[in-house]
Every structure is written in C-alpha cells, then in structure tokens.
Design an enzyme around this catalytic site. Sequence first.
Site, PDB file in Angstrom:
ATOM      1  N   TYR A 149      50.892  10.966   2.156  1.00  0.00           N
ATOM      2  CA  TYR A 149      50.627  11.999   1.164  1.00  0.00           C
ATOM      3  C   TYR A 149      49.620  11.520   0.128  1.00  0.00           C
ATOM      4  CZ  TYR A 149      51.545  15.333  -2.595  1.00  0.00           C
ATOM      5  OH  TYR A 149      51.413  16.264  -3.596  1.00  0.00           O
ATOM      6  N   ASP A 187      59.848   9.689   4.604  1.00  0.00           N
ATOM      7  CA  ASP A 187      59.443  10.966   4.015  1.00  0.00           C
ATOM      8  C   ASP A 187      59.499  12.005   5.123  1.00  0.00           C
ATOM      9  OD1 ASP A 187      58.096  13.222   3.052  1.00  0.00           O
ATOM     10  OD2 ASP A 187      56.757  12.035   1.795  1.00  0.00           O
ATOM     11  N   LYS A 220      58.316  22.425  -0.092  1.00  0.00           N
ATOM     12  CA  LYS A 220      57.687  22.861   1.153  1.00  0.00           C
ATOM     13  C   LYS A 220      58.687  23.629   2.026  1.00  0.00           C
ATOM     14  CE  LYS A 220      54.120  20.326  -0.230  1.00  0.00           C
ATOM     15  NZ  LYS A 220      54.644  19.503  -1.321  1.00  0.00           N
TER      16      LYS A 220
END
Length: 386
Positions: free
Chosen positions: A114, A183, A208
Amino acid sequence: MSPQEQHHHGEGPGDGTLAVRAGLPDPVKYEPTLPGPVFAAHFHLPGEPTGPYTYGRDENPTWTHLERAVGTLEAPGETGIETVVFASGMAAISAVLLSQLSAGDAVVLPTDGYQALPLLHDQLRAYGIEVRTAPTGGDAQLDVLDGAKLLWIETPSNPGLDVCDIRRLVGAAHAAGALVAVDNTLATPLGQRPLELGADFSVASDTKGMTGHGDVLLGHVSCRDPRRAAEVRRWRKIVGAIPGPMEAWLAHRSLATLQLRIDRQCATALELARVLADHPDVIGLRHPGLPDDPSHEVAARQMRRFGSVISFELADRARAERFLDELRLVDDATSFGGVRSSAERRGRWGGDAVAEGFIRFSVGAEDPADLIADVLRALDAARKAG
C-alpha cells in the site's frame, strides 16, 4: 471445487449466514436486532471500575458488537479470537507495527504494498527500527527474513495484485522467531483467512470491501493471542485512534450484505478480466482468478474468492485518462471494494512503481453486462480519440 464455491462445505454456517448474524447480541423482547450506536464519552461508574465500559476512549458497546462480528468472520467456529477496531486502516496497520517493534528490532515489509507504507518506513527508522523490503511475488520476503522481529505480508498486493504463499512464509517466519501480520484488505475474510493460514495478525482497512459503500473510514486487527491483542488495544488507547460509534454501527450493518456484495463483485471481476484478456489495447492484465495469471496457482491454494480488483495498463497516460473520462458507470476514485465500480490511473499519486498508463479497477455490484459494455465502449472511445 473452485475457491468461489468453497464458502460452504456443509460444516457449520455458510458465509452468508455468518455475515448476517455475526456479532448480534442475544435477542431481547422489544429491542432492535442490532442495537443502535452508543454515543457516550463516559459511563456511570460507581465504586471500583471493574465493568467493561468506563470511558469512551477505552471501550464502547457498539465497538464490542462489531469486534465480535469481525472475529466471527476472520475465524468461524473458533473461540478466543480477539479483534480491535480502529478509526482507519492505517491506524490498524500502525498499531500492529508500533506496538510490536522497538528500537533495535528489524521488520520486513513489501516493496509493492500500500502506498502509505513508505511513510511508515521513515517513522520506524526514526524510532531505531531496521526496515527491510522485498517484493511480494515469488515469496521474495523470505530472503531478508533472518533475524527479523516481524514479517508484514500484503497479499494480494495493492495495486499490482501479486500473491505470496502465506503458509510458507508463516512457517519460515515462526521457525526464525518472527511474528507475521497479513494485510487482508483486498481479499476480506470471505476471500482469505490469514489466521487460519497461521498468521499472528490479520489486519485490514475496512473502509474498502468489508463495509463496501464508500461512506466509512475504519480498520481492524484480529489475532488469537490475547497478549498480542492487549498490546494492540493498549496502543489504541495511547494514541486515541478510535472509531466513532456511528461509523462502527454503519460498519456492522454493512457486514450483513458482505457475502452478497463480495460474491457479485468477484464473479463480475473475473468475467471482466476474461473479456479484457482478449482486448488489443490492454497490457499487463492482472487478476488472481485468471488461470494464466502468475499468481493464480498460489492464490487458488489459499484464497476462497479471488477479489474484485483488476489491474492493467493502457498505452500511456493520455490513453488512460481518456478511458477514465469516457466511463459512465465507474467513478474515478482512489478506493476499492465498493458496490459502485471505481477506477483510477494509479500513477497520478507518484508513490507506486507503476507505468503512467496503469489502471487499478475495482468492480462493483452493477449488472455485469452493463459494466462490461461500459468498459469496452470507453476503451474504444479512448482509442479513437487518440
């Protein structure tokens, strides 16, 4: 049996049942099935503070219901799973890293994770923590694992959609004395369950797919070890990275449709990916569900659903921007996992190692035929305009 079909083996409730019922309190006559958000900075507290709710930065009944719900989805049928919810995904990520690492420790992070992770690199180094990095693909993080305190995995990676073998990395890390955090934002617990694959922490930005409507910022950390959970929870208390009760309630409400949303989005994403695989303007298409994708073999072993995100490249920045401008059913936005499809030219942020024409496309819950037609029309219009 395909990963998409593995959500219900006949042993225990299916994913839809889990999502609808997760975290609900025992029924009480005349009270709602899901109690409303509790807005409280403090609680009545006579005598010794021995109860569960004392002060609003420590605990809240609305968080409790949500944390139980998320824990149920992370490891169905297991007891002792503890979940801690946070104000955002980055708050959850930071809580794991900064509660587990101290000066002199080493951490292994992905080079292709990310976009905000490099910000953490700088902060960790400032605290005297050694930061090592390696790509997700090919399990390359194994090469820099020796002596590390914590291994951070992001699989599938965002935005490149590479996949690593969680079981293999967990086995190597634990043998070397390292903890493992995964993650799981892109997959959600319905697509992949890191705790069942041996990870110590399952972390996600629930902004999300978990909440799926683009109206809540939220994150969580789930783990089996109560000591680790207490350390993460203590960090939340220290920094005050707590969610509001309304956000927590909205998130819990949204979980009821998680299986419906995810199944529709994943199925459409795979259908769209198959169409794009044959399109002459599309370069470097990635989706773990495609049989010829470099990540497919590993993904098929550990993922229960392949996710709603597709990545690909168009010829250049101008072509990508024309494509995005021509889309009618897709928002040009920088998130993913929502019921409304979104896409963006990821290179506009400058933090990812992607080509100027790289597109991250998040498939929503629109009718597949309508969405695919819109994408094909936009691709055609972008080519003609160029």
